[in-house]
Design an enzyme around this catalytic site. Structure first.
Site, PDB file in Angstrom:
ATOM      1  N   HIS A  99      27.475   3.275  25.727  1.00  0.00           N
ATOM      2  CA  HIS A  99      28.250   4.707  26.831  1.00  0.00           C
ATOM      3  C   HIS A  99      27.250   4.640  28.374  1.00  0.00           C
ATOM      4  O   HIS A  99      27.985   5.531  29.400  1.00  0.00           O
ATOM      5  CB  HIS A  99      27.549   6.645  26.504  1.00  0.00           C
ATOM      6  CG  HIS A  99      28.259   6.227  25.361  1.00  0.00           C
ATOM      7  ND1 HIS A  99      29.612   6.687  24.688  1.00  0.00           N
ATOM      8  CD2 HIS A  99      28.085   6.907  23.783  1.00  0.00           C
ATOM      9  CE1 HIS A  99      30.191   6.668  23.569  1.00  0.00           C
ATOM     10  NE2 HIS A  99      29.309   7.056  23.519  1.00  0.00           N
ATOM     11  N   ASP A 146      32.350   1.509  17.739  1.00  0.00           N
ATOM     12  CA  ASP A 146      31.024   2.498  17.090  1.00  0.00           C
ATOM     13  C   ASP A 146      33.062   3.359  17.216  1.00  0.00           C
ATOM     14  O   ASP A 146      33.389   3.530  18.093  1.00  0.00           O
ATOM     15  CB  ASP A 146      30.824   2.239  18.535  1.00  0.00           C
ATOM     16  CG  ASP A 146      29.902   3.640  18.483  1.00  0.00           C
ATOM     17  OD1 ASP A 146      29.160   4.061  18.549  1.00  0.00           O
ATOM     18  OD2 ASP A 146      30.917   5.337  18.945  1.00  0.00           O
ATOM     19  N   HIS A 169      32.772   6.071  18.577  1.00  0.00           N
ATOM     20  CA  HIS A 169      32.678   7.041  20.183  1.00  0.00           C
ATOM     21  C   HIS A 169      33.179   5.826  21.426  1.00  0.00           C
ATOM     22  O   HIS A 169      33.566   4.595  21.000  1.00  0.00           O
ATOM     23  CB  HIS A 169      31.302   7.507  20.510  1.00  0.00           C
ATOM     24  CG  HIS A 169      30.783   8.630  20.016  1.00  0.00           C
ATOM     25  ND1 HIS A 169      30.195   8.148  18.234  1.00  0.00           N
ATOM     26  CD2 HIS A 169      31.481   9.681  19.296  1.00  0.00           C
ATOM     27  CE1 HIS A 169      29.724   9.074  17.791  1.00  0.00           C
ATOM     28  NE2 HIS A 169      30.159   9.764  18.442  1.00  0.00           N
ATOM     29  N   ASP A 201      29.041   4.887  13.121  1.00  0.00           N
ATOM     30  CA  ASP A 201      29.640   6.107  12.844  1.00  0.00           C
ATOM     31  C   ASP A 201      30.808   6.162  12.817  1.00  0.00           C
ATOM     32  O   ASP A 201      31.292   7.911  12.567  1.00  0.00           O
ATOM     33  CB  ASP A 201      28.745   6.877  14.321  1.00  0.00           C
ATOM     34  CG  ASP A 201      29.053   5.854  15.774  1.00  0.00           C
ATOM     35  OD1 ASP A 201      29.965   5.488  15.397  1.00  0.00           O
ATOM     36  OD2 ASP A 201      28.491   6.318  16.842  1.00  0.00           O
TER      37      ASP A 201
END
Ligand code: 9RB
Ligand code: ZN
Length: 373
Positions: free
Chosen positions: A143, A180, A182, A268
C-alpha cells in the site's frame, strides 16, 4: 531446486503498538485497548513452523541488509524517507502516513530491513545463487505510495526490489502478481505509467483502500494496459482463485513475458482471516505457487521471488505460508495442515457464476497488455 529464505528477528519487533484492531482505543469511552491487527504473531509463527518442521534445512538462508537511501529513493520521495527516519527517533515512534500504520522507536531500521529483505531475495535469484526465494518480511509494503506509507506499510518493499532489479541487476521487464486480499494500490501507483512493469492485483472488491482496484484502472500513457485488477466478490474461495490464475494471471504472464516475477504474497484471502471475507485454503496457495513456478520456468528461467504482505490469522497463516514455501522448494515437510480437510469442503469453495463473470471481464483486458517486443 534451491530456495532462498529471508527472515530476521527484528521483523518480529516492528511495534504496531496497542489499539483495538486499527482503531486507537479510548478506554473510558468503552473501547478496550487490544493489539493492532498487524501484529508479529502470524509471521513469527510461520517462521517457527518452517524451522520446527525441518523445512528450513532445505532452504538457503539469505541475510537481509537495511535498504539504503539510494534504494528507497528509487520509489519514495526524500520527504517521506526523512519523515520516517525522524519519527523513528521519537520515544514513541510515529506513523507511516495514514494514521493506521504505527511504528515504534527504531521502526525506520526495521522497515528498511523489510525492503532490504525483498531486495536481498531478488538479488540472490537474479545472481543465480538460488532458483527462487521467499522473503518473510515485516512490515508489509504494497500500500505504500511514493510520498507516504499507508495500510500498515511503511516502504514499498516489492516495488523497491523491482526498481533495484531493473536499475542494478539487469532485469528488463518485471511482473508483479499481488494476491494479498487488499488492493496493491501502492505498487499500482508506482508503476502506473511504466510499460516495463506489469502490475496484477487480485483482491476483494472495494475493500481496502476504499474505491481502489477497479477493473477500469489499467495504467496511463506508455503504461496503459500494464496494470490489471481482478476485484473478486467477497466469499471467493479456492475455485475462484484457481480460475483467476488459469484465465487471467498465467495468460497475462505469457503475453508480457517478464524477466522476473515478484509475488506480493499476502495470506489475508485465507478463510480464517479477520480482515477480509474470502475463503482460500492452503490447498489453493500451494497450487497457485506451483502454477506460478511452472510459468516462471517457461517464461523467465524460473526467476520468481515471493515477498510476504498481509495475513492476520495467527493460527492459519503459518500453514498457508508453509504450503507456499514447500511448493517453492519442491518438497513436502512432515507437517500437515490440520485444518485443510475441513476448510476445503466449506460450501462456496467451487467457482460461483458471479465470480466467473468478474474473471471473464478481467480476461477480456488481456489483449491490452503490452506484449513482449
Ligand atoms: C479505517 C479504515 C484499514 C483496513 C484494512 C487494512 C488492511 C491492510 C492489509 C488496513 C487499513 C478506513 C480504520 C479506510 O492487510 N493490506 O494488505 N483501515 N481502514 N477508514 N478507517 C477509519
Ligand atoms: Zn492485505
Amino acid at each position: 531446486m534451491s530456495t532462498g529464505y529471508v527472515w530476521h528477528e527484528l521483523y518480529g519487533w516492528h511495534d504496531t503498538g496497542s489499539s483495538a484492531g486499527f482503531v486507537y482505543g479510548n478506554a473510558p469511552a468503552g473501547l478496550q485497548p487490544f493489539r493492532h491487527y498487524e501484529s508479529a504473531d502470524s509471521k513469527k509463527r510461520l517462521h517457527e513452523l518452517v524451522a520446527m518442521c525441518g523445512l528450513e534445512d532445505d532452504l538457503v538462508r539469505v541475510v537481509p541488509e537495511p535498504a539504503s537511501d539510494d534504494d528507497l529513493l528509487l520509489v519514495h520521495d526524500r520527504a517521506h524517507v526523512e519523515r520516517i527516519a525522524a519519527e523513528s527517533r521519537l520515544p514513541k515512534g510515529g506513523d507511516a502516513g495514514d494514521g493506521f500504520s504505527p511504528f515504534g522507536q527504531g521502526g525506520d531500521e526495521i522497515a528498511r530491513l523489510a525492503a532490504g529483505g525483498t531486495i536481498a531475495a531478488t538479488r540472490a535469484v537474479l545472481e543465480g545463487r538460488v532458483d527462487n526465494a521467499y522473503a518473510l518480511v515485516r512490515p508489509p509494503g504494497h500500500h505504500a505510495l511514493p510520498h507516504m506509507g499507508m495500510g500498515f506499510c511503511v516502504f514499498a518493499n516489492v516495488a523497491i526490489a523491482a526498481r533495484v532489479a531493473r536499475a542494478r541487476l539487469g532485469a528488463g521487464r518485471i511482473a508483479v502478481v499481488d494476491w494479498d486480499v487488499h488492493h496493491g494500490n501502492g505498487t499500482q501507483a508506482i508503476f502506473y505509467d511504466d510499460p516495463t512493469t506489469l502490475a496484477i492485483s487480485i483482491h476483494q472488491d472495494n475493500w481496502f483502500p476504499p474505491d481502489s482496484g477497479h477493473l477500469h484502472e489499467r495504467g496511463t500513457g506508455d503504461g496503459e494496459g500494464a496494470t490489471l485488477n481482478v476485484p473478486l466478490p467477497p466469499g471467493s474461495g479456492n475455485g475462484a482463485y484457481l480460475a483467476v490464475m488459469d484465465q487471467v494471471v498465467l495468460p497475462a504472464l505469457e503475453r508480457f513475458r517478464p524477466d522476473l516475477i515478484l509475488v506480493a504474497c499476502g495470506f489475508d484471502a485465507n478463510v480464517l482471516d479477520p480482515l477480509a471475507r474470502m475463503m482460500v485454503t492452503s490447498t489453493a496457495y500451494r497450487t497457485m505457487t506451483s502454477l506460478l513456478l511452472d510459468a516462471a520456468s517457461a517464461i523467465c528461467g524460473g526467476r520468481i521471488v515471493f515477498s510476504h504482505e498481509g495475513g492476520y490469522s495467527e493460527i492459519y497463516v503459518p500453514f498457508c505460508g508453509l504450503a507456499v514455501i514447500e511448493a517453492l522448494a519442491g518438497t513436502k515437510s512432515t507437517v500437515e495442515d490440520p485444518f485443510v480437510g475441513l476448510l476445503d469442503e466449506i460450501g462456496g469453495q467451487p467457482l460461483q457464476p458471479h465470480q466467473a463473470a468478474v474473471i471473464t471481464q478481467a480476461a477480456d483486458l488481456l489483449a491490452g497488455i503490452p506484449a513482449a517486443g
